[in-house]
Design a protein around this motif. Structure first.
Motif, PDB file in Angstrom:
ATOM      1  N   GLU A 128      -5.224   8.495 -13.629  1.00  0.00           N
ATOM      2  CA  GLU A 128      -6.246   8.332 -12.594  1.00  0.00           C
ATOM      3  C   GLU A 128      -7.374   7.484 -13.178  1.00  0.00           C
ATOM      4  OE1 GLU A 128      -9.158  10.948  -9.620  1.00  0.00           O
ATOM      5  OE2 GLU A 128      -8.094  11.912 -11.265  1.00  0.00           O
ATOM      6  N   ASP A 129      -7.134   6.180 -13.244  1.00  0.00           N
ATOM      7  CA  ASP A 129      -8.125   5.283 -13.819  1.00  0.00           C
ATOM      8  C   ASP A 129      -8.579   4.268 -12.778  1.00  0.00           C
ATOM      9  OD1 ASP A 129      -5.871   3.748 -13.575  1.00  0.00           O
ATOM     10  OD2 ASP A 129      -5.571   3.451 -15.723  1.00  0.00           O
ATOM     11  N   GLY A 130      -9.481   3.396 -13.190  1.00  0.00           N
ATOM     12  CA  GLY A 130     -10.012   2.417 -12.260  1.00  0.00           C
ATOM     13  C   GLY A 130      -8.960   1.479 -11.724  1.00  0.00           C
ATOM     14  N   ALA A 131      -8.005   1.095 -12.577  1.00  0.00           N
ATOM     15  CA  ALA A 131      -6.962   0.179 -12.134  1.00  0.00           C
ATOM     16  C   ALA A 131      -6.091   0.816 -11.055  1.00  0.00           C
ATOM     17  CB  ALA A 131      -6.104  -0.248 -13.327  1.00  0.00           C
ATOM     18  N   TRP A 142      -6.903   3.293  -8.922  1.00  0.00           N
ATOM     19  CA  TRP A 142      -7.653   3.420  -7.671  1.00  0.00           C
ATOM     20  C   TRP A 142      -7.910   2.066  -7.027  1.00  0.00           C
ATOM     21  CZ3 TRP A 142      -7.847   7.415  -4.808  1.00  0.00           C
ATOM     22  CH2 TRP A 142      -7.886   8.706  -5.344  1.00  0.00           C
ATOM     23  N   LEU A 143      -8.157   1.048  -7.850  1.00  0.00           N
ATOM     24  CA  LEU A 143      -8.387  -0.288  -7.296  1.00  0.00           C
ATOM     25  C   LEU A 143      -7.140  -0.792  -6.577  1.00  0.00           C
ATOM     26  CD1 LEU A 143     -10.371  -2.654  -7.045  1.00  0.00           C
ATOM     27  CD2 LEU A 143      -9.467  -3.533  -9.205  1.00  0.00           C
ATOM     28  N   GLY A 144      -5.976  -0.619  -7.201  1.00  0.00           N
ATOM     29  CA  GLY A 144      -4.737  -1.016  -6.542  1.00  0.00           C
ATOM     30  C   GLY A 144      -4.481  -0.220  -5.277  1.00  0.00           C
ATOM     31  N   PHE A 145      -4.843   1.057  -5.296  1.00  0.00           N
ATOM     32  CA  PHE A 145      -4.644   1.916  -4.125  1.00  0.00           C
ATOM     33  C   PHE A 145      -5.486   1.427  -2.946  1.00  0.00           C
ATOM     34  CE2 PHE A 145      -5.895   5.860  -1.809  1.00  0.00           C
ATOM     35  CZ  PHE A 145      -4.655   6.183  -1.292  1.00  0.00           C
ATOM     36  N   PHE A 146      -6.762   1.184  -3.172  1.00  0.00           N
ATOM     37  CA  PHE A 146      -7.630   0.757  -2.076  1.00  0.00           C
ATOM     38  C   PHE A 146      -7.332  -0.683  -1.646  1.00  0.00           C
ATOM     39  CE2 PHE A 146     -10.254   4.450  -3.125  1.00  0.00           C
ATOM     40  CZ  PHE A 146     -10.618   4.863  -1.859  1.00  0.00           C
ATOM     41  N   ARG A 147      -6.899  -1.512  -2.553  1.00  0.00           N
ATOM     42  CA  ARG A 147      -6.499  -2.865  -2.141  1.00  0.00           C
ATOM     43  C   ARG A 147      -5.283  -2.811  -1.225  1.00  0.00           C
ATOM     44  NH1 ARG A 147      -7.204  -6.360  -7.792  1.00  0.00           N
ATOM     45  NH2 ARG A 147      -9.460  -6.769  -7.543  1.00  0.00           N
ATOM     46  N   ASP A 148      -4.374  -1.886  -1.509  1.00  0.00           N
ATOM     47  CA  ASP A 148      -3.219  -1.725  -0.626  1.00  0.00           C
ATOM     48  C   ASP A 148      -3.657  -1.254   0.756  1.00  0.00           C
ATOM     49  OD1 ASP A 148      -0.229  -1.305  -0.119  1.00  0.00           O
ATOM     50  OD2 ASP A 148      -1.006   0.716   0.225  1.00  0.00           O
ATOM     51  N   LEU A 149      -4.611  -0.323   0.803  1.00  0.00           N
ATOM     52  CA  LEU A 149      -5.103   0.165   2.100  1.00  0.00           C
ATOM     53  C   LEU A 149      -5.764  -0.957   2.898  1.00  0.00           C
ATOM     54  CD1 LEU A 149      -6.665   3.647   1.175  1.00  0.00           C
ATOM     55  CD2 LEU A 149      -4.387   3.157   2.071  1.00  0.00           C
ATOM     56  N   THR A 150      -6.594  -1.756   2.244  1.00  0.00           N
ATOM     57  CA  THR A 150      -7.266  -2.843   2.967  1.00  0.00           C
ATOM     58  C   THR A 150      -6.273  -3.918   3.394  1.00  0.00           C
ATOM     59  OG1 THR A 150      -7.825  -3.864   0.841  1.00  0.00           O
ATOM     60  CG2 THR A 150      -9.481  -2.441   1.850  1.00  0.00           C
ATOM     61  N   VAL A 201     -15.089   5.521  -7.849  1.00  0.00           N
ATOM     62  CA  VAL A 201     -16.307   5.029  -7.197  1.00  0.00           C
ATOM     63  C   VAL A 201     -16.426   3.518  -7.336  1.00  0.00           C
ATOM     64  CG1 VAL A 201     -18.816   5.201  -7.157  1.00  0.00           C
ATOM     65  CG2 VAL A 201     -17.444   7.245  -7.561  1.00  0.00           C
ATOM     66  N   GLU A 202     -16.069   2.991  -8.496  1.00  0.00           N
ATOM     67  CA  GLU A 202     -16.131   1.537  -8.676  1.00  0.00           C
ATOM     68  C   GLU A 202     -15.112   0.831  -7.788  1.00  0.00           C
ATOM     69  OE1 GLU A 202     -15.568   0.985 -12.837  1.00  0.00           O
ATOM     70  OE2 GLU A 202     -17.655   1.480 -13.359  1.00  0.00           O
ATOM     71  N   ALA A 203     -13.940   1.440  -7.599  1.00  0.00           N
ATOM     72  CA  ALA A 203     -12.930   0.846  -6.715  1.00  0.00           C
ATOM     73  C   ALA A 203     -13.413   0.830  -5.272  1.00  0.00           C
ATOM     74  CB  ALA A 203     -11.618   1.622  -6.830  1.00  0.00           C
TER      75      ALA A 203
END
Length: 418
Positions: free
Chosen positions: A207-210, A212-220, A239-241
Protein backbone atom coordinates in the motif's frame (compact mmCIF):
# COMPACT_ATOMS: atom_id res chain seq x y z
CA UNK A 1 -41.85 -37.20 -9.33
CA UNK A 2 -44.80 -34.88 -8.89
CA UNK A 3 -45.77 -32.85 -5.83
CA UNK A 4 -49.34 -33.60 -4.66
CA UNK A 5 -51.45 -30.63 -3.71
CA UNK A 6 -52.99 -32.38 -0.70
CA UNK A 7 -52.48 -35.49 1.42
CA UNK A 8 -54.45 -37.55 3.91
CA UNK A 9 -52.25 -37.39 7.05
CA UNK A 10 -53.71 -40.49 8.68
CA UNK A 11 -53.38 -42.70 5.59
CA UNK A 12 -49.94 -41.29 4.81
CA UNK A 13 -48.58 -42.08 8.29
CA UNK A 14 -50.18 -45.51 8.33
CA UNK A 15 -48.60 -46.51 5.01
CA UNK A 16 -45.11 -45.29 5.89
CA UNK A 17 -45.06 -46.61 9.44
CA UNK A 18 -46.22 -49.99 8.19
CA UNK A 19 -43.38 -50.19 5.68
CA UNK A 20 -40.77 -49.23 8.35
CA UNK A 21 -38.42 -47.96 5.65
CA UNK A 22 -34.94 -46.77 6.77
CA UNK A 23 -35.60 -43.62 4.72
CA UNK A 24 -38.90 -42.94 6.46
CA UNK A 25 -37.97 -39.50 7.81
CA UNK A 26 -36.46 -38.34 4.52
CA UNK A 27 -39.50 -39.53 2.56
CA UNK A 28 -41.95 -37.86 4.95
CA UNK A 29 -40.00 -34.61 4.91
CA UNK A 30 -39.86 -34.61 1.11
CA UNK A 31 -43.60 -35.13 0.82
CA UNK A 32 -44.31 -32.43 3.40
CA UNK A 33 -42.08 -29.85 1.67
CA UNK A 34 -43.48 -30.65 -1.78
CA UNK A 35 -47.02 -30.29 -0.43
CA UNK A 36 -46.26 -26.87 1.06
CA UNK A 37 -44.70 -25.65 -2.20
CA UNK A 38 -47.65 -26.98 -4.19
CA UNK A 39 -50.11 -25.16 -1.92
CA UNK A 40 -48.13 -21.92 -2.22
CA UNK A 41 -48.01 -22.25 -6.02
CA UNK A 42 -51.79 -22.76 -6.04
CA UNK A 43 -52.17 -19.52 -4.06
CA UNK A 44 -50.01 -17.70 -6.61
CA UNK A 45 -52.13 -19.08 -9.45
CA UNK A 46 -55.38 -18.13 -7.70
CA UNK A 47 -56.83 -21.67 -7.94
CA UNK A 48 -55.95 -25.22 -6.94
CA UNK A 49 -54.04 -27.55 -9.27
CA UNK A 50 -56.32 -28.80 -12.08
CA UNK A 51 -59.26 -26.65 -10.94
CA UNK A 52 -61.19 -24.42 -13.34
CA UNK A 53 -61.94 -21.09 -11.73
CA UNK A 54 -62.66 -17.53 -12.95
CA UNK A 55 -60.24 -16.32 -10.25
CA UNK A 56 -57.29 -18.17 -11.76
CA UNK A 57 -54.46 -15.82 -12.82
CA UNK A 58 -51.79 -18.34 -13.79
CA UNK A 59 -51.33 -22.00 -14.73
CA UNK A 60 -48.93 -24.65 -13.43
CA UNK A 61 -46.40 -25.95 -15.94
CA UNK A 62 -44.63 -28.97 -14.48
CA UNK A 63 -41.80 -29.08 -11.98
CA UNK A 64 -38.07 -28.52 -11.74
CA UNK A 65 -36.12 -30.68 -9.34
CA UNK A 66 -33.50 -29.42 -6.95
CA UNK A 67 -31.46 -31.13 -4.26
CA UNK A 68 -31.91 -29.84 -0.72
CA UNK A 69 -29.37 -30.92 1.92
CA UNK A 70 -30.81 -31.60 5.38
CA UNK A 71 -29.78 -33.52 8.50
CA UNK A 72 -32.00 -36.33 7.26
CA UNK A 73 -30.02 -36.48 4.02
CA UNK A 74 -30.32 -34.92 0.58
CA UNK A 75 -33.91 -34.40 -0.53
CA UNK A 76 -35.06 -34.22 -4.13
CA UNK A 77 -37.67 -31.47 -3.93
CA UNK A 78 -40.00 -30.64 -6.84
CA UNK A 79 -40.42 -26.89 -7.31
CA UNK A 80 -43.61 -26.03 -9.24
CA UNK A 81 -43.12 -24.16 -12.52
CA UNK A 82 -45.61 -21.57 -13.77
CA UNK A 83 -46.70 -20.85 -17.33
CA UNK A 84 -46.18 -17.10 -16.77
CA UNK A 85 -43.50 -15.74 -14.47
CA UNK A 86 -41.74 -17.92 -11.93
CA UNK A 87 -42.14 -19.36 -8.46
CA UNK A 88 -39.31 -19.89 -5.97
CA UNK A 89 -39.65 -20.97 -2.30
CA UNK A 90 -37.47 -18.31 -0.63
CA UNK A 91 -38.58 -19.56 2.77
CA UNK A 92 -36.85 -22.89 2.05
CA UNK A 93 -34.04 -22.46 -0.48
CA UNK A 94 -31.50 -19.75 -1.26
CA UNK A 95 -30.95 -18.56 -4.78
CA UNK A 96 -27.42 -19.17 -6.05
CA UNK A 97 -25.42 -16.01 -5.49
CA UNK A 98 -22.19 -14.97 -7.18
CA UNK A 99 -20.23 -14.52 -3.96
CA UNK A 100 -21.20 -17.95 -2.66
CA UNK A 101 -20.15 -19.53 -5.97
CA UNK A 102 -16.89 -17.60 -5.75
CA UNK A 103 -16.31 -18.80 -2.19
CA UNK A 104 -17.02 -22.37 -3.23
CA UNK A 105 -14.60 -22.05 -6.15
CA UNK A 106 -11.83 -20.59 -4.01
CA UNK A 107 -12.17 -23.27 -1.33
CA UNK A 108 -12.33 -26.01 -3.95
CA UNK A 109 -9.23 -24.60 -5.63
CA UNK A 110 -7.36 -24.68 -2.31
CA UNK A 111 -8.47 -28.25 -1.83
CA UNK A 112 -7.46 -29.40 -5.30
CA UNK A 113 -4.08 -27.65 -5.14
CA UNK A 114 -3.18 -29.58 -2.02
CA UNK A 115 -2.92 -26.55 0.29
CA UNK A 116 -5.83 -27.60 2.51
CA UNK A 117 -5.61 -28.52 6.17
CA UNK A 118 -7.91 -30.69 8.25
CA UNK A 119 -10.03 -27.58 8.90
CA UNK A 120 -10.19 -26.90 5.15
CA UNK A 121 -11.35 -30.46 4.48
CA UNK A 122 -14.17 -30.08 7.01
CA UNK A 123 -15.11 -26.76 5.44
CA UNK A 124 -15.20 -28.31 1.98
CA UNK A 125 -17.52 -31.04 3.23
CA UNK A 126 -19.80 -28.53 4.97
CA UNK A 127 -20.13 -26.63 1.68
CA UNK A 128 -21.12 -29.84 -0.10
CA UNK A 129 -18.36 -29.67 -2.73
CA UNK A 130 -16.56 -32.93 -2.00
CA UNK A 131 -17.38 -34.27 -5.47
CA UNK A 132 -16.27 -31.24 -7.48
CA UNK A 133 -13.82 -32.15 -10.22
CA UNK A 134 -11.04 -29.95 -11.55
CA UNK A 135 -13.00 -29.33 -14.74
CA UNK A 136 -16.04 -28.17 -12.77
CA UNK A 137 -13.92 -25.80 -10.72
CA UNK A 138 -12.29 -24.43 -13.89
CA UNK A 139 -15.68 -23.84 -15.53
CA UNK A 140 -17.07 -22.04 -12.49
CA UNK A 141 -13.89 -19.96 -12.16
CA UNK A 142 -13.97 -18.93 -15.82
CA UNK A 143 -17.57 -17.73 -15.57
CA UNK A 144 -16.90 -15.76 -12.39
CA UNK A 145 -13.64 -14.30 -13.66
CA UNK A 146 -15.36 -12.96 -16.76
CA UNK A 147 -18.09 -11.34 -14.71
CA UNK A 148 -15.67 -9.82 -12.20
CA UNK A 149 -13.41 -8.53 -14.98
CA UNK A 150 -16.36 -6.79 -16.67
CA UNK A 151 -17.38 -5.30 -13.34
CA UNK A 152 -13.88 -4.00 -12.52
CA UNK A 153 -13.31 -2.44 -15.96
CA UNK A 154 -16.76 -0.99 -16.67
CA UNK A 155 -17.01 2.71 -17.60
CA UNK A 156 -17.76 5.08 -14.71
CA UNK A 157 -20.36 7.04 -16.66
CA UNK A 158 -22.91 7.72 -13.93
CA UNK A 159 -21.16 10.83 -12.58
CA UNK A 160 -20.50 13.32 -11.29
CA UNK A 161 -19.28 11.27 -8.31
CA UNK A 162 -19.46 14.00 -5.69
CA UNK A 163 -18.27 11.94 -2.72
CA UNK A 164 -15.68 9.16 -2.81
CA UNK A 165 -14.31 6.90 -0.06
CA UNK A 166 -11.08 4.90 -0.40
CA UNK A 167 -9.67 2.15 1.80
CA UNK A 168 -7.41 -0.93 1.70
CA UNK A 169 -7.64 -4.43 3.17
CA UNK A 170 -4.66 -6.64 3.95
CA UNK A 171 -5.14 -10.28 2.86
CA UNK A 172 -2.86 -13.32 2.67
CA UNK A 173 -1.90 -15.05 -0.60
CA UNK A 174 0.46 -17.91 -1.48
CA UNK A 175 3.17 -16.77 -3.89
CA UNK A 176 6.44 -18.46 -4.74
CA UNK A 177 6.01 -21.14 -2.13
CA UNK A 178 5.43 -18.71 0.74
CA UNK A 179 2.58 -16.73 2.28
CA UNK A 180 2.69 -12.97 1.65
CA UNK A 181 0.47 -10.02 2.49
CA UNK A 182 -1.20 -8.19 -0.37
CA UNK A 183 -3.42 -5.11 -0.31
CA UNK A 184 -6.87 -4.92 -1.87
CA UNK A 185 -7.47 -1.26 -2.78
CA UNK A 186 -11.17 -0.29 -2.82
CA UNK A 187 -13.15 2.81 -3.67
CA UNK A 188 -16.84 3.66 -3.38
CA UNK A 189 -18.68 6.76 -4.53
CA UNK A 190 -22.01 8.57 -4.61
CA UNK A 191 -23.14 9.01 -8.21
CA UNK A 192 -25.41 11.61 -9.80
CA UNK A 193 -28.70 9.95 -8.82
CA UNK A 194 -27.76 9.75 -5.12
CA UNK A 195 -27.05 6.00 -5.00
CA UNK A 196 -23.75 4.54 -3.85
CA UNK A 197 -21.57 2.64 -6.26
CA UNK A 198 -18.49 0.40 -6.08
CA UNK A 199 -15.93 2.22 -8.19
CA UNK A 200 -12.94 -0.08 -8.31
CA UNK A 201 -10.81 -2.91 -6.94
CA UNK A 202 -7.10 -3.52 -7.44
CA UNK A 203 -4.65 -5.83 -5.66
CA UNK A 204 -1.11 -4.56 -5.03
CA UNK A 205 1.93 -5.96 -3.25
CA UNK A 206 2.22 -2.89 -1.02
CA UNK A 207 0.00 0.00 0.00
CA UNK A 208 2.35 2.68 -1.28
CA UNK A 209 2.05 5.85 -3.29
CA UNK A 210 2.67 4.09 -6.58
CA UNK A 211 -0.14 1.60 -5.96
CA UNK A 212 -2.66 4.26 -5.01
CA UNK A 213 -1.58 6.52 -7.87
CA UNK A 214 -2.13 3.73 -10.38
CA UNK A 215 -5.48 2.92 -8.77
CA UNK A 216 -6.84 6.47 -9.02
CA UNK A 217 -5.45 6.94 -12.52
CA UNK A 218 -7.39 3.86 -13.56
CA UNK A 219 -10.56 5.30 -12.01
CA UNK A 220 -10.16 8.64 -13.79
CA UNK A 221 -9.37 6.90 -17.08
CA UNK A 222 -12.63 4.95 -16.76
CA UNK A 223 -14.57 8.18 -16.24
CA UNK A 224 -14.40 9.23 -12.58
CA UNK A 225 -15.24 12.96 -12.58
CA UNK A 226 -16.85 15.63 -10.45
CA UNK A 227 -15.31 14.51 -7.14
CA UNK A 228 -15.61 17.14 -4.40
CA UNK A 229 -14.68 15.22 -1.25
CA UNK A 230 -12.58 12.08 -0.72
CA UNK A 231 -12.65 10.29 2.63
CA UNK A 232 -9.77 8.00 3.58
CA UNK A 233 -7.15 7.33 6.23
CA UNK A 234 -4.03 9.48 6.49
CA UNK A 235 -1.72 7.18 4.51
CA UNK A 236 0.70 9.60 2.86
CA UNK A 237 0.82 7.78 -0.48
CA UNK A 238 -2.98 7.68 -0.64
CA UNK A 239 -3.41 11.39 0.13
CA UNK A 240 -0.73 12.37 -2.37
CA UNK A 241 -2.39 10.21 -5.04
CA UNK A 242 -5.70 11.96 -4.37
CA UNK A 243 -4.04 15.36 -4.77
CA UNK A 244 -2.34 14.30 -8.01
CA UNK A 245 -5.36 12.74 -9.73
CA UNK A 246 -8.29 14.69 -8.23
CA UNK A 247 -6.86 18.21 -7.75
CA UNK A 248 -10.25 19.88 -7.32
CA UNK A 249 -11.32 17.66 -4.42
CA UNK A 250 -11.10 18.23 -0.69
CA UNK A 251 -9.82 15.49 1.59
CA UNK A 252 -11.50 14.27 4.78
CA UNK A 253 -9.72 12.04 7.27
CA UNK A 254 -11.77 8.94 8.02
CA UNK A 255 -13.47 9.16 11.40
CA UNK A 256 -12.88 5.49 12.24
CA UNK A 257 -9.19 5.50 11.29
CA UNK A 258 -8.53 8.75 13.13
CA UNK A 259 -10.14 7.38 16.29
CA UNK A 260 -7.72 4.43 16.13
CA UNK A 261 -4.76 6.82 15.69
CA UNK A 262 -5.89 8.97 18.60
CA UNK A 263 -6.41 5.93 20.82
CA UNK A 264 -2.76 4.97 20.29
CA UNK A 265 -1.72 8.37 21.70
CA UNK A 266 -4.12 8.21 24.66
CA UNK A 267 -3.59 6.41 27.99
CA UNK A 268 -5.81 3.34 28.18
CA UNK A 269 -7.64 4.53 31.28
CA UNK A 270 -8.48 7.88 29.66
CA UNK A 271 -9.64 6.58 26.28
CA UNK A 272 -13.36 6.10 27.11
CA UNK A 273 -13.96 9.75 27.97
CA UNK A 274 -11.62 11.03 25.23
CA UNK A 275 -13.56 8.93 22.72
CA UNK A 276 -16.84 10.36 24.03
CA UNK A 277 -15.49 13.89 23.61
CA UNK A 278 -14.37 13.13 20.05
CA UNK A 279 -17.78 11.71 19.13
CA UNK A 280 -19.47 14.80 20.54
CA UNK A 281 -17.74 16.86 17.84
CA UNK A 282 -19.36 14.84 15.04
CA UNK A 283 -22.79 14.97 16.72
CA UNK A 284 -23.17 18.76 16.45
CA UNK A 285 -26.04 20.15 14.30
CA UNK A 286 -24.03 22.61 12.17
CA UNK A 287 -20.51 23.66 11.20
CA UNK A 288 -20.28 26.50 13.73
CA UNK A 289 -21.20 24.17 16.57
CA UNK A 290 -18.68 21.58 15.34
CA UNK A 291 -15.77 24.01 15.53
CA UNK A 292 -16.94 25.38 18.87
CA UNK A 293 -17.20 21.90 20.32
CA UNK A 294 -13.75 21.02 18.98
CA UNK A 295 -12.34 24.02 20.86
CA UNK A 296 -14.06 22.86 24.05
CA UNK A 297 -12.59 19.38 23.61
CA UNK A 298 -9.10 20.86 23.25
CA UNK A 299 -9.57 22.88 26.43
CA UNK A 300 -10.85 19.79 28.29
CA UNK A 301 -7.78 17.67 27.52
CA UNK A 302 -5.07 20.35 27.38
CA UNK A 303 -4.03 20.15 31.05
CA UNK A 304 -4.47 16.41 31.76
CA UNK A 305 -3.41 15.02 28.38
CA UNK A 306 -1.19 17.51 26.52
CA UNK A 307 -0.10 14.93 23.91
CA UNK A 308 -3.73 14.17 23.08
CA UNK A 309 -4.48 17.88 22.79
CA UNK A 310 -1.52 18.34 20.43
CA UNK A 311 -2.66 15.35 18.34
CA UNK A 312 -6.17 16.79 18.03
CA UNK A 313 -4.98 20.30 17.23
CA UNK A 314 -2.60 19.07 14.52
CA UNK A 315 -5.33 16.96 12.90
CA UNK A 316 -8.01 19.64 13.08
CA UNK A 317 -8.03 20.53 9.38
CA UNK A 318 -8.02 16.83 8.47
CA UNK A 319 -10.97 15.74 10.56
CA UNK A 320 -13.16 18.84 10.11
CA UNK A 321 -12.98 19.19 6.31
CA UNK A 322 -16.57 17.92 6.10
CA UNK A 323 -17.91 21.15 7.66
CA UNK A 324 -17.61 22.89 4.27
CA UNK A 325 -20.51 20.79 2.99
CA UNK A 326 -24.24 20.76 3.81
CA UNK A 327 -24.93 19.18 7.20
CA UNK A 328 -27.23 16.58 5.61
CA UNK A 329 -24.18 15.20 3.82
CA UNK A 330 -21.85 14.67 6.74
CA UNK A 331 -24.52 13.58 9.16
CA UNK A 332 -25.53 10.86 6.69
CA UNK A 333 -21.92 9.81 6.14
CA UNK A 334 -21.18 9.57 9.86
CA UNK A 335 -24.39 7.68 10.61
CA UNK A 336 -23.90 5.14 7.82
CA UNK A 337 -20.24 4.69 6.93
CA UNK A 338 -20.29 2.61 3.71
CA UNK A 339 -16.60 1.70 3.74
CA UNK A 340 -16.59 0.12 7.20
CA UNK A 341 -19.75 -1.90 6.53
CA UNK A 342 -18.35 -3.05 3.21
CA UNK A 343 -15.07 -4.09 4.80
CA UNK A 344 -16.89 -6.18 7.39
CA UNK A 345 -18.84 -7.99 4.66
CA UNK A 346 -15.65 -8.72 2.72
CA UNK A 347 -13.92 -9.97 5.87
CA UNK A 348 -16.86 -12.26 6.62
CA UNK A 349 -16.28 -14.05 3.32
CA UNK A 350 -12.46 -13.94 3.14
CA UNK A 351 -11.97 -15.18 6.72
CA UNK A 352 -13.49 -18.48 5.61
CA UNK A 353 -10.62 -18.99 3.17
CA UNK A 354 -7.83 -17.58 5.32
CA UNK A 355 -4.96 -17.90 2.82
CA UNK A 356 -5.80 -17.57 -0.87
CA UNK A 357 -4.07 -19.93 -3.32
CA UNK A 358 -3.27 -17.03 -5.69
CA UNK A 359 -4.25 -13.44 -6.52
CA UNK A 360 -6.79 -14.53 -9.11
CA UNK A 361 -8.72 -16.40 -6.42
CA UNK A 362 -8.64 -13.32 -4.17
CA UNK A 363 -9.90 -11.03 -6.93
CA UNK A 364 -12.58 -13.59 -7.83
CA UNK A 365 -14.06 -13.71 -4.33
CA UNK A 366 -13.67 -10.05 -3.34
CA UNK A 367 -14.85 -8.93 -6.78
CA UNK A 368 -17.95 -11.12 -6.52
CA UNK A 369 -18.76 -9.70 -3.08
CA UNK A 370 -18.36 -6.15 -4.39
CA UNK A 371 -20.52 -6.89 -7.45
CA UNK A 372 -23.32 -8.16 -5.22
CA UNK A 373 -23.07 -5.11 -2.96
CA UNK A 374 -23.09 -2.88 -6.03
CA UNK A 375 -26.36 -4.47 -7.20
CA UNK A 376 -27.95 -4.10 -3.75
CA UNK A 377 -27.04 -0.43 -3.58
CA UNK A 378 -28.43 0.17 -7.08
CA UNK A 379 -31.79 -1.35 -6.10
CA UNK A 380 -31.95 0.23 -2.63
CA UNK A 381 -32.84 3.67 -1.40
CA UNK A 382 -30.86 6.76 -2.34
CA UNK A 383 -27.91 7.42 -0.08
CA UNK A 384 -28.22 11.19 -0.57
CA UNK A 385 -31.05 13.32 -1.97
CA UNK A 386 -30.66 15.09 -5.30
CA UNK A 387 -31.13 18.51 -3.71
CA UNK A 388 -28.38 17.81 -1.17
CA UNK A 389 -26.01 16.68 -3.93
CA UNK A 390 -26.74 19.81 -5.95
CA UNK A 391 -25.94 22.03 -2.95
CA UNK A 392 -22.77 20.05 -2.23
CA UNK A 393 -21.52 20.52 -5.79
CA UNK A 394 -22.04 24.26 -5.48
CA UNK A 395 -20.42 24.43 -2.05
CA UNK A 396 -17.24 22.47 -2.75
CA UNK A 397 -15.31 24.52 -5.31
CA UNK A 398 -11.58 25.08 -5.86
CA UNK A 399 -10.11 27.57 -3.43
CA UNK A 400 -8.51 30.05 -5.82
CA UNK A 401 -9.37 31.83 -9.07
CA UNK A 402 -7.34 34.06 -11.34
CA UNK A 403 -9.02 36.47 -13.77
CA UNK A 404 -12.26 34.61 -13.41
CA UNK A 405 -10.69 31.25 -14.36
CA UNK A 406 -10.50 28.30 -12.00
CA UNK A 407 -7.04 27.30 -10.86
CA UNK A 408 -6.80 23.92 -9.19
CA UNK A 409 -4.22 23.72 -6.41
CA UNK A 410 -3.05 21.08 -3.98
CA UNK A 411 -4.14 23.41 -1.16
CA UNK A 412 -7.50 21.65 -1.23
CA UNK A 413 -5.76 18.59 0.23
CA UNK A 414 -4.96 19.38 3.91
CA UNK A 415 -1.46 18.74 5.17
CA UNK A 416 -0.94 15.37 6.82
CA UNK A 417 -1.00 15.34 10.58
CA UNK A 418 1.42 13.48 12.75
Amino acid sequence: MTAPSSIDPARFLHEHLASASPDLLRSMLTTFINTLMSAEADAVCGAAYGESSPERTNVRNGYRHREFDTRAGTLDVAIPKLRSGSYFPDWLLERRRRAERALTTVVATCYLLGVSTRRMEKLVESLGITRLSKSQVSTMAAELDAHVADFRTRPLDQGPYTFVAADALVLKVREGGRVVNVHALLATGVKADGHREILGLQVTSAEDGAGWLGFFRDLTARGLTGVRLVTSDAHRGLVEAIGATLPGASWQRCRTHYAANLMAATPKASWPWVRALLHSVYDQPDATSVHAQFDRVLDAVADKLPKVAEHLDTARADVLAFTGFPKEVWRQIWSNNPSERLNREIRRRTDVVGIFPDRDALIRLVGAVLAEQHDEWAEGRRYLGLDVLARARLTAVPDTTTNGEEVTTTDTIPALSA
